[in-house]
Scaffold this active site. Structure first.
Site, PDB file in Angstrom:
ATOM      1  N   HIS A 276       0.858  -1.178   0.000  1.00 54.00           N
ATOM      2  CA  HIS A 276       0.000   0.000   0.000  1.00 54.00           C
ATOM      3  C   HIS A 276       0.897   1.232   0.000  1.00 54.00           C
ATOM      4  CE1 HIS A 276      -2.860   2.950   1.693  1.00 54.00           C
ATOM      5  NE2 HIS A 276      -3.829   2.139   1.323  1.00 54.00           N
TER       6      HIS A 276
ATOM      7  N   GLN B 129      -4.669  -5.295   6.976  1.00 55.72           N
ATOM      8  CA  GLN B 129      -5.619  -6.230   6.374  1.00 55.72           C
ATOM      9  C   GLN B 129      -5.631  -7.602   7.044  1.00 55.72           C
ATOM     10  OE1 GLN B 129      -7.728  -5.075   4.342  1.00 55.72           O
ATOM     11  NE2 GLN B 129      -6.710  -3.116   3.995  1.00 55.72           N
TER      12      GLN B 129
ATOM     13  N   LYS C 206     -10.658  -0.961  10.469  1.00 62.52           N
ATOM     14  CA  LYS C 206     -10.688  -2.137   9.604  1.00 62.52           C
ATOM     15  C   LYS C 206     -10.998  -3.407  10.389  1.00 62.52           C
ATOM     16  CE  LYS C 206      -7.421  -0.176   6.255  1.00 62.52           C
ATOM     17  NZ  LYS C 206      -8.292  -0.029   5.084  1.00 62.52           N
TER      18      LYS C 206
END
Length: 407
Positions: free
Chosen positions: A121, A202, A225
């Site tokens: 990212h 993630q 998240k």
């Protein structure tokens, strides 16, 4: 076993409609929705316990401080850190990675090498580029294999230079869903005399994380998240490294003593890296997100999401003409990045949205990866614990209608 109906009762937003159709939320990689108990805790803090934390001797400040430090301990336990002193509150993964690049980066010298991967990212690329420009550090990049897994042979070759001082890698790719072998990467990194920083954004909502078992020296992730509030993140850092690093920002809370004549000293860990008033309200609410995951069971969450991934992938590849899926590494996370033929990802996203299906389109803050794949962007569908097989069916129906218009 996940009882999806009961899980969904915790998320009122899932009952809303989009363009007059039931909303199907498949943008969980960008941010998960928030259960009612997390929102209730935010309200409780504002209504009953709002006072600036630390340093206050009055009752309200002491109570708010206790709530925030309980959140620090919850984070410590959640990722298996040895001490709560190794848990630093940030605004999110991005700030955590910037902190490591800016602060640990001060310990690096011209000619030292930092190893990244092409699947990172932007938040795990740009901070290192900024640091490299300041310090004269060289960035090396590990490529991927055709299935989206990391090229470990190439990684080993890069480590062989003898100049690598730090490796920074995503635990899970936000585009490909690839789950990187962090424990193996850590062992190789340490053998080369370097330290390992992990972008865990993630991973933490989808698999159990134990930073000591993984061998991570730094591990950053975001509350939003993993069903928590926005604006709160966690950076884990190994104590010996944090103690050697200079502060990231200056201000209140991070000081021991300030003097114009005698200079300034720093507070002990973790406060040395927490300048200013922290988001203590959302930190307290973060605990409720951890409790939600604990009650549901990480193994149950992972199994449910994997079942949805397998079901959706099978139907997409056999029933949608022109389907191109990017990232097929074994054991991947519940993320599907795809294109329908040569149709533009934005067009696909708009057509899905009009049918109530919320997906993400674009380069997903991973432009070097898009360049490596030879594309501009993808459509990305990602699953969470509250998604259902019926929603996957509706998603497939929407894809079929979109494909009929686009091809």
């Amino acid at each position: 076993m996940i009882e999806t109906g009961k899980i969904r009762e915790h998320f009122p937003i899932l009952d809303r409609k989009v363009w007059g159709k039931p909303m199907i939320y498949l943008d969980n990689t960008a941010t998960t929705q928030t259960p009612r108990e997390v929102v209730d805790e935010v309200c409780r803090m504002y209504y009953t316990e709002k006072a600036n934390v630390h340093r206050g001797v009055h009752c309200l400040s002491q109570e708010a401080t206790a709530s925030m430090e309980a959140a620090r301990e919850a984070a410590r336990r959640f990722i298996g850190a040895e001490s709560a002193d190794e848990i630093i509150f940030t605004r999110g993964t991005t700030e955590g990675l910037n902190l490591v690049a800016a602060s640990y980066g001060e310990l690096l010298n011209p000619g030292d090498e930092v190893v990244l991967t092409v699947m990172e990212h932007h938040s795990n690329i740009v901070p290192w580029q900024l640091m490299a420009a300041r310090r004269g550090v060289v960035i090396k990049v590990v490529p991927i294999l055709p299935d989206g897994s990391l090229d470990m042979d190439a990684f080993r070759r890069l480590l062989g230079s003898g100049r690598v001082r730090l490796v920074s890698v995503a635990h899970v790719s936000n585009v490909l869903g690839t789950v990187n072998p962090v424990a193996e990467i850590a062992a190789l990194t340490h053998e080369a005399g370097a330290v390992l920083c992990v972008d865990g954004a993630q991973a933490v909502a989808h698999c159990a994380v134990d930073v000591r078992a993984l061998g991570a020296d730094f591990y950053a992730f975001s509350s939003h998240k993993m069903y928590g509030p926005t604006g709160v993140g966690i950076l884990y850092g190994r104590r010996s490294l944090l103690e050697a690093m200079p502060p990231y920002q200056g201000g209140g809370e991070m000081i021991g003593h300030v003097s114009f004549t005698e200079g300034t000293t720093w507070a002990a860990l973790p406060y040395k890296f927490e300048a200013g008033t922290p988001d203590f309200v959302d930190a307290a609410a973060f605990v409720k997100a951890v409790e939600f995951i604990d009650r549901t069971g990480m193994e149950n969450i992972a199994a449910h999401e994997h079942e949805l991934l397998e079901y959706a992938t099978a139907r997409m590849t056999t029933e949608i003409p022109g389907m191109r899926i990017f990232g097929t590494a074994p054991g991947k996370s519940a993320v599907i990045s795809f294109l329908i033929g040569n149709a533009h990802h934005y067009d696909t996203g708009v057509l899905l949205d009009r049918q109530g299906v919320e997906v993400r389109t674009g380069h997903h803050c991973a432009q070097p990866l898009m360049e490596a794949l030879g594309i501009e962007g993808t459509v990305r569908a990602s699953f969470a614990v509250y998604n259902t097989r019926a929603e996957v069916d509706a998603f497939i129906d929407a894809l079929q209608r979109a494909a009929a218009m686009l091809l």
